[in-house]
Design a protein around this motif. Sequence first.
Motif, short mmCIF file in Angstrom:
data_model
loop_
_atom_site.label_atom_id
_atom_site.label_comp_id
_atom_site.label_asym_id
_atom_site.label_seq_id
_atom_site.Cartn_x
_atom_site.Cartn_y
_atom_site.Cartn_z
N THR A 28 0.83 -1.20 0.00
CA THR A 28 0.00 0.00 0.00
C THR A 28 0.87 1.26 0.00
N ASN A 29 2.15 1.03 0.18
CA ASN A 29 3.09 2.15 0.12
C ASN A 29 3.55 2.29 -1.33
N CYS A 30 2.72 2.95 -2.10
CA CYS A 30 2.95 3.01 -3.55
C CYS A 30 4.30 3.63 -3.92
N ALA A 31 4.66 4.72 -3.26
CA ALA A 31 5.89 5.41 -3.62
C ALA A 31 7.11 4.56 -3.37
N ALA A 32 7.05 3.63 -2.43
CA ALA A 32 8.21 2.84 -2.06
C ALA A 32 8.64 1.87 -3.15
N VAL A 33 7.85 1.59 -4.11
CA VAL A 33 8.21 0.63 -5.16
C VAL A 33 8.32 1.32 -6.51
N THR A 34 8.83 2.52 -6.47
CA THR A 34 8.99 3.29 -7.71
C THR A 34 10.40 3.83 -7.82
N LEU A 76 8.06 8.85 -10.17
CA LEU A 76 6.78 8.14 -10.25
C LEU A 76 6.09 8.06 -8.88
N GLY A 77 6.88 7.96 -7.83
CA GLY A 77 6.31 7.85 -6.50
C GLY A 77 5.40 8.99 -6.15
#
Length: 330
Positions: A192-198, A202-203
Amino acid sequence: MSFGGPQWPQEPQQQGQQGQQGYGQQPGYGYPPQQGQGQEQGQQPGYGYPQPHQPQPNPFPGAQGSTDTPDWGALADASASRGRRKRLLLVGGGVLATVAVGAIVATAVVSTNKKNDEAKNPVPTGTVSPTGTPTPEPTFSSVAPPPPPNPKDYISDPKKDKAPLSAEGLFPGKKMSMNGRAYKKGATSATTNCAAVTQGGLGSVLKRNGCERVLRATYVKDGVAITVGVAVFPSEAAAQKAKDQASGGIAPLTGAGVGDFCHATVCLRRSNAIGRYAYFTQAGFANGKKVTKADKPVFQASDDLGTFAFNQIYARGRAQASAAAADSGE
């Protein structure tokens, strides 16, 4: 870089005239024979007229004062002749009666046959019947049935998009094939931590547009590694904005036999969106070699994984639309 869009009887002859030839013309009855005719033919003197050179009989035989004896034979012949005349008339009348009855029977037979034909060959629908009354046409409802649910509606509205969602559910199995090209699946993840996988900017784009979670999976084929990431948003509009504003890329997912790639090198990044989902790919060589425009395998792998992500998201919408149609009895 964005992805492309993935017949009557005859009456009997009358026979009443037959047998009536010479009626009232028998020799000796009612007419005088020629002279000598009766003697030449051996016939008895005629009745009703005097014979030459013979006494004239009493015209009223049997009357009082008469001395002559009545000719009983002639009287008998006359009676018999009258009887034959009556019989002929009766026979002739019988023939006529027979003809009349025959015509009635023939008419009845023809009428019956006609009725049978009508029963076997009913008036076609929509034509005028023998009575002149139009036959009714079949009627149909003018109300069209409602259209089936649109799968895209279910992947665009979070109130409808309620099916479970996971990385393994979205990226099932151990491999993926596209047009005969097989890709082995590596690791998967969800957060749910979208920015962490960018990577790159993009984050912030995902965060700004309300990204709720990101699901990733990595695939490899012939030395090319590709990570595909699907980001979920609260609306279709938000997902479309994130795709349009995208910069940077999805971070490569390593593990399950796949080493580090697209780190400190040039890789191919692409983005697209459908419904409330935006999806991103990052493809490059597993050995760290930088990607150029001539590296068709990398572009092909990116196209295949982007198409796969689109298909999986749309399949999710189709499954939910089908379930809703079944529940409503449509």
